[in-house]
Design a protein around this motif. Structure first.
Motif, mmCIF file in Angstrom:
data_model
loop_
_atom_site.group_PDB
_atom_site.id
_atom_site.type_symbol
_atom_site.label_atom_id
_atom_site.label_comp_id
_atom_site.label_asym_id
_atom_site.label_seq_id
_atom_site.Cartn_x
_atom_site.Cartn_y
_atom_site.Cartn_z
ATOM 1 N N THR A 345 0.877 -1.171 0.000
ATOM 2 C CA THR A 345 0.000 0.000 0.000
ATOM 3 C C THR A 345 0.915 1.222 0.000
ATOM 4 O O THR A 345 1.944 1.220 0.665
ATOM 5 C CB THR A 345 -0.875 0.009 1.276
ATOM 6 O OG1 THR A 345 -1.660 -1.179 1.275
ATOM 7 C CG2 THR A 345 -1.786 1.226 1.307
ATOM 8 N N ALA A 346 0.528 2.245 -0.741
ATOM 9 C CA ALA A 346 1.377 3.441 -0.830
ATOM 10 C C ALA A 346 0.672 4.642 -0.226
ATOM 11 O O ALA A 346 -0.509 4.877 -0.468
ATOM 12 C CB ALA A 346 1.712 3.728 -2.292
ATOM 13 N N LEU A 347 1.415 5.354 0.576
ATOM 14 C CA LEU A 347 0.903 6.580 1.204
ATOM 15 C C LEU A 347 1.910 7.693 0.986
ATOM 16 O O LEU A 347 3.100 7.435 0.845
ATOM 17 C CB LEU A 347 0.756 6.375 2.716
ATOM 18 C CG LEU A 347 -0.108 5.198 3.179
ATOM 19 C CD1 LEU A 347 0.112 4.944 4.675
ATOM 20 C CD2 LEU A 347 -1.572 5.497 2.883
ATOM 21 N N ARG A 348 1.443 8.899 0.963
ATOM 22 C CA ARG A 348 2.388 10.028 0.959
ATOM 23 C C ARG A 348 2.075 10.898 2.165
ATOM 24 O O ARG A 348 0.920 11.259 2.382
ATOM 25 C CB ARG A 348 2.283 10.847 -0.327
ATOM 26 C CG ARG A 348 3.416 11.879 -0.466
ATOM 27 C CD ARG A 348 3.495 12.452 -1.878
ATOM 28 N NE ARG A 348 3.743 11.395 -2.828
ATOM 29 C CZ ARG A 348 3.352 11.430 -4.113
ATOM 30 N NH1 ARG A 348 2.725 12.492 -4.589
ATOM 31 N NH2 ARG A 348 3.608 10.407 -4.915
ATOM 32 N N SER A 349 3.123 11.199 2.928
ATOM 33 C CA SER A 349 2.897 12.060 4.085
ATOM 34 C C SER A 349 3.217 13.511 3.700
ATOM 35 O O SER A 349 4.055 13.772 2.840
ATOM 36 C CB SER A 349 3.749 11.611 5.270
ATOM 37 O OG SER A 349 5.117 11.722 4.944
ATOM 38 N N HIS A 350 2.496 14.407 4.319
ATOM 39 C CA HIS A 350 2.615 15.834 4.028
ATOM 40 C C HIS A 350 2.750 16.617 5.328
ATOM 41 O O HIS A 350 2.204 16.214 6.365
ATOM 42 C CB HIS A 350 1.344 16.322 3.309
ATOM 43 C CG HIS A 350 1.189 15.776 1.921
ATOM 44 N ND1 HIS A 350 1.583 16.464 0.809
ATOM 45 C CD2 HIS A 350 0.689 14.597 1.478
ATOM 46 C CE1 HIS A 350 1.321 15.735 -0.273
ATOM 47 N NE2 HIS A 350 0.782 14.598 0.103
ATOM 48 N N LYS A 351 3.451 17.731 5.268
ATOM 49 C CA LYS A 351 3.433 18.675 6.385
ATOM 50 C C LYS A 351 2.075 19.367 6.428
ATOM 51 O O LYS A 351 1.354 19.381 5.423
ATOM 52 C CB LYS A 351 4.501 19.754 6.170
ATOM 53 C CG LYS A 351 5.923 19.248 6.293
ATOM 54 C CD LYS A 351 6.883 20.420 6.171
ATOM 55 C CE LYS A 351 8.305 19.914 6.012
ATOM 56 N NZ LYS A 351 9.250 20.982 5.694
ATOM 57 N N PRO A 352 1.752 19.987 7.541
ATOM 58 C CA PRO A 352 0.477 20.726 7.602
ATOM 59 C C PRO A 352 0.391 21.781 6.482
ATOM 60 O O PRO A 352 -0.683 22.048 5.957
ATOM 61 C CB PRO A 352 0.518 21.398 8.980
ATOM 62 C CG PRO A 352 1.417 20.520 9.793
ATOM 63 C CD PRO A 352 2.449 19.980 8.841
ATOM 64 N N SER A 353 1.519 22.316 6.063
ATOM 65 C CA SER A 353 1.530 23.294 4.960
ATOM 66 C C SER A 353 1.188 22.662 3.618
ATOM 67 O O SER A 353 0.962 23.368 2.644
ATOM 68 C CB SER A 353 2.922 23.900 4.858
ATOM 69 O OG SER A 353 3.853 22.874 4.499
ATOM 70 N N GLY A 354 1.196 21.325 3.565
ATOM 71 C CA GLY A 354 0.916 20.645 2.301
ATOM 72 C C GLY A 354 2.156 20.077 1.638
ATOM 73 O O GLY A 354 2.062 19.236 0.747
#
Lengths: 428, 428
Positions: A345-354
């Motif tokens: 499964t693939a996920l991308r994590s982001h900062k709150p800024s995007g």
């Protein structure tokens, strides 16, 4: 134009494996194949997914009709049992994948095909051909779009690539943000906007440049683009404004030092009162040449060879690997190639800024994303049927525009470097 | 699989020019367009003509049927008069060209199209797409064939290029001397021999390597090729001979240091009594890697990415230039590009030994060749009809084999250099 069956766009060994597996019963084992690139082309910081829409179209036409089966028998590529099986073949498995216009990084599972071995093994070549080509073009094109910094780019490379690859390249470049293409079939097949007015041949056909310009303006109106560099650019511009008036749409310059020429052309046009006439430049432009023209008074670019050949990386290097058999992870052992068994499964994590932080590849199905994580795969095919409501080409184009904004600031640099975000493997 | 009309594999500006020229009457001027490359890809010493046969096929399907004309009207690419003209369009001019399998050099006129402007201008994109692609592949493939020094090469790059480009690439590689292809559609469409047995997925599908080999041998006989590097090569070879016996056809090695692996494999096979078992190697092979394996006990090569992407030169850089209008030579003036107006005749001079000396491009039609000169162009199309008895793919393959023998000794070197023979322009 629609193509008949796509079933023979396939490497022979897929059918040989199928034949052997039908004989020993393993053809019916449940398998998961994943498509990914082990690395990005040298120095590239991100890749762009493109081609999935084309692949789903091709999958719908992937059938072994009578003529196809007869061919396979004639060249002795299949035995009787395999021929019978293929005659009734219809993909009945599932496909999941990154949507077109999504970014990808090393080991991103951009496509996952699940089904029996017999279902899934035969799609290897078709899936890879389409994704390797279209991702290569879109990835190169996206860098050119960034380099153009808002100025439109016309894709005009059809003549520098295979005639059908040209149509796919026009689609991929448009997906990546190009404004239009010269390729008419791309308009018919995919609705890509087209552009184009005249080549040097049109000027040479006429008794002189003025006559050529007059003919073009007569046919297309003063808003057209006149190609002014067949003989002498300054005289060409003079003739162009003389014939079309100061309301001339644009001039195109296709040779010489484009930056210098654009500055001279702007001055001359302004001096002639043609202050609204735009300047289009073309001629061996790649992302670096486009960027180097950033400070010149160019209004739009035409890109050809570089975009349709992936600007040095004509193929994306994706592979189609068996990762799971009847629920058991499998992997090739090799000193040189990192392999990871099991469905991911693939996920991308982001900062709150995007801003994107990490590509997370989890060796599990059904992972619940964390708060700052978003899942990257969509269901594309279920039980052999295309899922309804998949993103359109226009939506893919918008998706990419939004996705590039999430890259860390140095992810959009044209210079060579590491992938913009790292890929992290985990088991949970 | 045959494609419907090829008419929209065309840049929009060709139809825009046509429309303007129909309005002012210049569309009916008699024109000559020539296809040539200003230079070879950097450091290359010769090019190989390929694609002409495909172009003639595509030309026969170049018609603007109702649907096509409707599309053009919908996207406003043509006016009514142009639409009417296109509805009745059928190329009625002449085409001459180098036969497939002939060598070419800078400025060799590999194709000459003559007819009215309306006849000939619309073929630009189609002709260039096909020739630029196929010549690029054949030119790269020919170097690999030289490097292989008689050992057969299998083309297996379909997955690394557009799905239809793959079929053309298989044809071009075969023309250049490859033994076979993995691509099944190339067998159906062009009769290219195919090859292929199994991928790593087939081994991974099974409970162990022995079971996979047994299934394959059961289906294909002991003469098959077993892929032995899924886990451990030495153990793979042991299993392979155990299962198939010493009459095993071949083993394939797809990873690791292929030279070292081939030597070990040969020793091991000989030790097991499998002295007739051949060794096939694959995995990112280009002409340099193939040459470097010359002294190792490899029996045949599989080449993929490098051949289908032209080994660094994915397009041949050919252009389609108007050189004559109503008998008057025309040329673009440009500081950077050498242009030569007027229709050309091409000759190649040879020493009495057969070695090529010069490519002679004469700015005249109907030139009588000197004693050691031979004309290079054939008539291909007359009055829109394909000339009968044109060389077949097999004949083109033979032609190239004979042509490469005529190159001066350093013309076949893989290292970078000047064209093997110079091109000389003359007026008589």
């Amino acid at each position: 134009m629609t193509l008949p069956t796509t079933a023979l766009l396939t490497d022979r060994y897929e059918l040989t494996m199928l034949g052997s597996a039908l004989r020993d019963g393993t053809a019916h084992r449940e398998c998961v194949f994943e498509v990914f690139a082990r690395r990005l082309p040298e120095g590239r910081r991100y890749g762009v997914v493109a081609g999935t829409g084309r692949l789903l179209d091709a999958l719908a036409d992937f059938r072994f009709d009578d003529e196809t089966v007869t061919t396979l028998r004639e060249i002795d590529a299949v035995d009787d049992a395999t021929a019978d099986h293929l005659a009734g073949y219809r993909f009945q498995g599932d496909v999941d994948g990154y949507p077109e216009g999504e970014l990808y990084f090393p080991h991103s599972p951009v496509l996952t095909v699940s089904g029996t071995f017999a279902d899934a093994v035969v799609l290897e070549t078709l899936a890879l051909s389409i994704l390797n080509h279209d991702c290569a073009i879109a990835s190169a094109a996206a860098r050119m779009v960034t380099a153009a910094a808002g100025r439109p780019i016309i894709e005009m490379g059809s003549r520098r690539t295979h005639e059908q690859a040209a149509v796919a390249a026009a689609r991929a470049a448009y997906l990546a943000g190009f404004a239009s293409t010269s390729n008419l079939e791309a308009a018919r097949r995919y609705g890509v906007p087209t552009a184009g007015t005249a080549a040097h041949a049109f000027t040479l056909l006429h008794d002189d440049e003025r006559a050529a310009f007059a003919a073009q303006v007569d046919a297309l109106g003063a808003g057209t683009t006149l190609l002014v560099d067949t003989y002498d650019i300054a005289r060409g511009i003079e003739h162009a404004v003389e014939v079309a008036g100061p309301g001339l749409g644009a001039v195109r310059i296709d040779s010489g030092d484009l930056g210098v020429m654009a500055r001279h052309a702007r001055e001359q046009l302004d001096g002639l009162g043609a202050t609204g006439t735009k300047i289009v430049v073309s001629g061996d432009l790649d992302e670096f040449a486009i960027a180097s023209l950033g400070a010149t008074p160019v209004d739009s670019y035409g890109a050809g060879t570089a975009v349709v050949t992936g600007s040095g990386a004509p193929t994306a290097g994706m592979v189609y690997k068996l990762v799971e058999v009847d629920g058991r992870p499998v992997e090739k052992r090799s000193a040189h190639k990192q392999s990871h068994g099991g469905r991911k499964t693939a996920l991308r994590s982001h900062k709150p800024s995007g801003t994107a932080v990490e590509e997370i590849v989890v060796a599990q199905r059904d992972v619940t994303p964390g708060e700052d994580e978003r899942p990257l795969q969509l269901p594309l095919v279920r039980g052999g049927e295309r899922v309804a409501g998949l993103p359109t080409l226009e939506q893919a184009r918008r998706h990419l525009r939004e996705a590039t904004v999430t890259l860390p600031w140095d992810g959009l640099k044209l210079s060579r470097g590491e992938p913009a975000i790292p890929t992290r493997f985990t088991h949970d």
